[in-house]
Scaffold this motif. Structure first.
Motif, PDB file in Angstrom:
ATOM      1  N   GLU A  80      -1.513  -9.507   9.164  1.00  0.00           N
ATOM      2  CA  GLU A  80      -0.381  -8.681   9.593  1.00  0.00           C
ATOM      3  C   GLU A  80      -0.409  -7.325   8.893  1.00  0.00           C
ATOM      4  OE1 GLU A  80       3.462 -10.395   9.160  1.00  0.00           O
ATOM      5  OE2 GLU A  80       2.940 -12.284  10.169  1.00  0.00           O
ATOM      6  N   VAL A  81       0.129  -6.324   9.591  1.00  0.00           N
ATOM      7  CA  VAL A  81       0.397  -5.003   9.020  1.00  0.00           C
ATOM      8  C   VAL A  81       1.856  -4.679   9.295  1.00  0.00           C
ATOM      9  CG1 VAL A  81      -0.126  -2.549   9.086  1.00  0.00           C
ATOM     10  CG2 VAL A  81      -1.981  -4.209   9.307  1.00  0.00           C
ATOM     11  N   ARG A  82       2.592  -4.347   8.245  1.00  0.00           N
ATOM     12  CA  ARG A  82       4.012  -4.006   8.394  1.00  0.00           C
ATOM     13  C   ARG A  82       4.253  -2.613   7.817  1.00  0.00           C
ATOM     14  NH1 ARG A  82       7.686  -8.331   9.385  1.00  0.00           N
ATOM     15  NH2 ARG A  82       6.546 -10.272   9.790  1.00  0.00           N
ATOM     16  N   VAL A  83       4.953  -1.780   8.577  1.00  0.00           N
ATOM     17  CA  VAL A  83       5.296  -0.421   8.166  1.00  0.00           C
ATOM     18  C   VAL A  83       6.809  -0.346   8.043  1.00  0.00           C
ATOM     19  CG1 VAL A  83       5.150   2.025   8.712  1.00  0.00           C
ATOM     20  CG2 VAL A  83       3.275   0.495   9.340  1.00  0.00           C
ATOM     21  N   GLY A  84       7.288  -0.114   6.823  1.00  0.00           N
ATOM     22  CA  GLY A  84       8.727  -0.092   6.606  1.00  0.00           C
ATOM     23  C   GLY A  84       9.375  -1.427   6.905  1.00  0.00           C
ATOM     24  N   GLY A  85       8.618  -2.519   6.743  1.00  0.00           N
ATOM     25  CA  GLY A  85       9.146  -3.856   7.006  1.00  0.00           C
ATOM     26  C   GLY A  85       8.999  -4.322   8.436  1.00  0.00           C
ATOM     27  N   GLU A  86       8.632  -3.432   9.350  1.00  0.00           N
ATOM     28  CA  GLU A  86       8.481  -3.791  10.757  1.00  0.00           C
ATOM     29  C   GLU A  86       7.008  -4.089  11.057  1.00  0.00           C
ATOM     30  OE1 GLU A  86      10.852  -4.215  12.988  1.00  0.00           O
ATOM     31  OE2 GLU A  86      12.437  -3.696  11.561  1.00  0.00           O
ATOM     32  N   ALA A  87       6.763  -5.189  11.780  1.00  0.00           N
ATOM     33  CA  ALA A  87       5.393  -5.579  12.123  1.00  0.00           C
ATOM     34  C   ALA A  87       4.836  -4.644  13.197  1.00  0.00           C
ATOM     35  CB  ALA A  87       5.357  -7.024  12.608  1.00  0.00           C
ATOM     36  N   VAL A  88       3.607  -4.192  13.001  1.00  0.00           N
ATOM     37  CA  VAL A  88       2.900  -3.372  13.988  1.00  0.00           C
ATOM     38  C   VAL A  88       1.554  -4.032  14.266  1.00  0.00           C
ATOM     39  CG1 VAL A  88       4.027  -1.239  13.264  1.00  0.00           C
ATOM     40  CG2 VAL A  88       1.870  -1.895  12.220  1.00  0.00           C
ATOM     41  N   ASN A  89       0.944  -3.635  15.368  1.00  0.00           N
ATOM     42  CA  ASN A  89      -0.336  -4.224  15.762  1.00  0.00           C
ATOM     43  C   ASN A  89      -1.436  -3.793  14.795  1.00  0.00           C
ATOM     44  OD1 ASN A  89      -2.542  -5.300  17.027  1.00  0.00           O
ATOM     45  ND2 ASN A  89      -2.124  -4.381  19.014  1.00  0.00           N
ATOM     46  N   PRO A  90      -2.068  -4.736  14.067  1.00  0.00           N
ATOM     47  CA  PRO A  90      -3.134  -4.339  13.123  1.00  0.00           C
ATOM     48  C   PRO A  90      -4.324  -3.686  13.811  1.00  0.00           C
ATOM     49  CG  PRO A  90      -2.398  -6.597  12.719  1.00  0.00           C
ATOM     50  CD  PRO A  90      -1.801  -6.180  14.020  1.00  0.00           C
ATOM     51  N   MET A  91      -4.559  -4.007  15.090  1.00  0.00           N
ATOM     52  CA  MET A  91      -5.715  -3.462  15.777  1.00  0.00           C
ATOM     53  C   MET A  91      -5.597  -1.962  16.011  1.00  0.00           C
ATOM     54  SD  MET A  91      -7.587  -6.006  15.866  1.00  0.00           S
ATOM     55  CE  MET A  91      -8.923  -5.173  16.715  1.00  0.00           C
ATOM     56  N   HIS A  97       0.836  -1.194   0.000  1.00  0.00           N
ATOM     57  CA  HIS A  97       0.000   0.000   0.000  1.00  0.00           C
ATOM     58  C   HIS A  97       0.876   1.251   0.000  1.00  0.00           C
ATOM     59  CE1 HIS A  97      -3.274  -2.756   1.063  1.00  0.00           C
ATOM     60  NE2 HIS A  97      -2.470  -3.233   2.016  1.00  0.00           N
ATOM     61  N   GLU A  98       0.196   2.408   0.005  1.00  0.00           N
ATOM     62  CA  GLU A  98       0.914   3.675   0.106  1.00  0.00           C
ATOM     63  C   GLU A  98       1.508   3.825   1.503  1.00  0.00           C
ATOM     64  OE1 GLU A  98       1.450   5.808  -2.259  1.00  0.00           O
ATOM     65  OE2 GLU A  98       0.210   4.912  -3.823  1.00  0.00           O
ATOM     66  N   PHE A  99       2.361   4.833   1.665  1.00  0.00           N
ATOM     67  CA  PHE A  99       2.952   5.219   2.946  1.00  0.00           C
ATOM     68  C   PHE A  99       3.864   4.133   3.506  1.00  0.00           C
ATOM     69  CE2 PHE A  99      -1.664   6.567   3.067  1.00  0.00           C
ATOM     70  CZ  PHE A  99      -1.440   7.748   2.379  1.00  0.00           C
ATOM     71  N   GLY A 100       4.393   3.243   2.639  1.00  0.00           N
ATOM     72  CA  GLY A 100       5.299   2.196   3.088  1.00  0.00           C
ATOM     73  C   GLY A 100       4.638   1.097   3.895  1.00  0.00           C
ATOM     74  N   ILE A 101       3.326   0.885   3.703  1.00  0.00           N
ATOM     75  CA  ILE A 101       2.573  -0.109   4.477  1.00  0.00           C
ATOM     76  C   ILE A 101       2.348  -1.356   3.628  1.00  0.00           C
ATOM     77  CG2 ILE A 101       0.399  -0.571   5.666  1.00  0.00           C
ATOM     78  CD1 ILE A 101       0.172   2.385   6.228  1.00  0.00           C
ATOM     79  N   GLU A 102       2.506  -2.527   4.270  1.00  0.00           N
ATOM     80  CA  GLU A 102       2.225  -3.812   3.624  1.00  0.00           C
ATOM     81  C   GLU A 102       1.317  -4.628   4.539  1.00  0.00           C
ATOM     82  OE1 GLU A 102       5.330  -6.625   1.689  1.00  0.00           O
ATOM     83  OE2 GLU A 102       4.883  -7.517   3.645  1.00  0.00           O
ATOM     84  N   THR A 103       0.312  -5.289   3.947  1.00  0.00           N
ATOM     85  CA  THR A 103      -0.561  -6.180   4.703  1.00  0.00           C
ATOM     86  C   THR A 103      -0.368  -7.618   4.229  1.00  0.00           C
ATOM     87  OG1 THR A 103      -2.388  -5.725   3.166  1.00  0.00           O
ATOM     88  CG2 THR A 103      -2.305  -4.436   5.198  1.00  0.00           C
TER      89      THR A 103
END
Length: 439
Positions: A418-429, A373-379
């Motif tokens: 999963e949600v990853r920002v810049g390759g780092e996993a963050v809490n999807p909730m 996705h945009e903003f460096g986000i991957e799901t």
């Protein structure tokens, strides 16, 4: 010394365990078995050990059985409590989803009202500009009329003086010529007087019309102020929750909107500031500043609408489900996503606009879909039973991309999201809860 100790020990043993003989008689013979004190002591000690071991083992088994029963009962109670909590969370999620739909409808209705009010505002500003132009025209006409009136007065005075000065010459010129001259002058004076009266009447009409237009302008200004106030309140109510939503998700709203503005193409993008000047220049009036401020808020709201579609604020499931495992460390290892449990084949949806970068089997994930996705986000959507997209395919928020399954390293049917920002996993909730608090 050893002999003496052995004798004493043997004497003690004989007192405790006197020597016994066990006779075995047959038809033709009699025999006996001699049971010495030492033998009896060994047999007694062995029997005692066996009895003690039996008692201890039985006690341990009973304690384990009682403890296991209590543990099973406690586990069953914990499971029932957990199931009840999951059901409560599911009901709360459903109610939140219904509230979100209602809020979305209210939001769309507010946008429609804002659009209507903006059209009314632009129409009223156009009419006000036309009225201002009309007043300028009327004032110019009035000035020209007054100037023309003065010129006619001067001409009348000159003609009157000429008549008075040339009276004797006209009498000598003859009766026919005198009558002709007098008739000409009389017609000229009549026309001049009629023009003067018309100019005065036009001037009075212009003054009345100017007063009416001034009153109408004041009325329109009051109406415009009401419209401005309603638009400003609507923009404040609409934009502030979106600011909080992005901040709650750990995203800088200004940076996100700048990125959307730079990459935007299509309809509904940034709005152009208004200029209400009738002379083509910049109008520094308060109305212009307020209108441009509202347009700026509407531009921000429109950019937020685009950004919301590009960030994973939606839920990957639309059907009923249960949360089975959250984000965080589990048995010393990071569980990098959130697990949603539902029946086999439940539809899985993309949570934001993006491009599919992986749609195949991957190690413990099983059948896995990755969307950039945009903003460096991957799901990521794992353990699927079926993949419905291909690598390179562009998907929109809410598009069905796969079906829930139990592939890979999984102990039951569920979705690992999963949600990853810049390759780092963050809490999807973080994203889902931020959106639930707004919509």
């Amino acid at each position: 010394m050893r002999t003496r100790f052995a004798i004493k020990t043997h004497a003690l043993m004989e007192r405790l365990f006197p020597e016994r003989r066990l006779f075995l008689r047959s038809d033709s013979d009699t025999r006996f078995i001699r049971l010495r004190p030492e033998t009896q002591a060994i047999a007694f000690a062995g029997g005692s050990l066996v009895v003690a071991w039996t008692i201890i083992a039985t006690a341990i088994l009973l304690m384990d059985s009682i403890g296991a029963g209590n543990f099973r009962e406690q586990a069953k109670r914990d499971q029932q409590t957990y199931q009840q909590r999951l059901n409560d969370l599911s009901q709360e999620r459903d109610s939140r989803a219904a509230e979100a739909l209602k809020a979305q409808d209210r939001f769309n209705t507010a946008l429609e009202q804002v659009s209507i009010m903006q059209s009314q505002l632009l129409d009223s500003e156009t009419r006000r500009r036309e009225m201002e132009t009309g007043i300028d025209v009327i004032q110019t006409t009035l000035r020209d009329t007054m100037k023309r009136r003065e010129e006619l007065g001067t001409q009348i005075a000159a003609l009157t003086a000429q008549i008075e000065g040339d009276g004797v010459g006209l009498a000598a010129a003859g009766a026919a010529q005198s009558d002709s001259t007098l008739n000409f002058l009389s017609d000229a004076l009549s026309r001049t007087a009629a023009e003067r009266d018309q100019v005065i009447a036009d001037a009075q009409d212009a003054l009345v019309r100017a007063d009416e237009m001034a009153t109408e302008i004041r009325t329109m200004e009051e109406k415009n102020d009401t419209i401005f106030r309603q638009l400003e309140e609507a923009m404040t109510v609409s934009v502030k929750p979106l600011d909080k939503m992005f901040q709650a998700a750990g995203m800088n709203p200004d940076r996100i909107l700048d990125q959307v503005r730079r990459g935007y193409s299509g309809q509904g993008g940034p709005l152009t500031p208004l200029s209400f000047s009738t002379r083509g220049g910049a109008d520094p009036s308060a109305d212009t500043a307020r209108a441009n401020g509202i347009l700026g808020q509407m531009d921000r709201l429109n950019l937020y609408r685009i950004a919301v579609q590009k960030a994973p604020f939606a839920s990957p499931l639309k059907d009923a489900f249960r949360f089975t495992s959250g984000f965080g460390y589990r048995w010393g290892r990071l569980h990098a996503g959130t697990d949603f449990a539902a029946p086999q084949g439940t539809a899985i949806y993309s949570t934001a606009d993006g491009v599919v970068v992986h749609a195949d089997w991957q190690s413990g994930y099983g059948r896995l879909i990755k969307i950039q996705h945009e903003f460096g986000i991957e799901t990521r959507y794992a353990h699927l039973s079926k993949i419905r997209v291909k690598v390179g395919q562009r998907v929109s928020r809410g598009d069905r991309i796969g079906d829930m399954g139990n592939t890979g390293r999984s102990t039951g049917t569920h979705l690992h999201y999963e949600v990853r920002v810049g390759g780092e996993a963050v809490n999807p909730m973080i994203y889902i809860k931020a959106a639930n608090d707004v919509f």
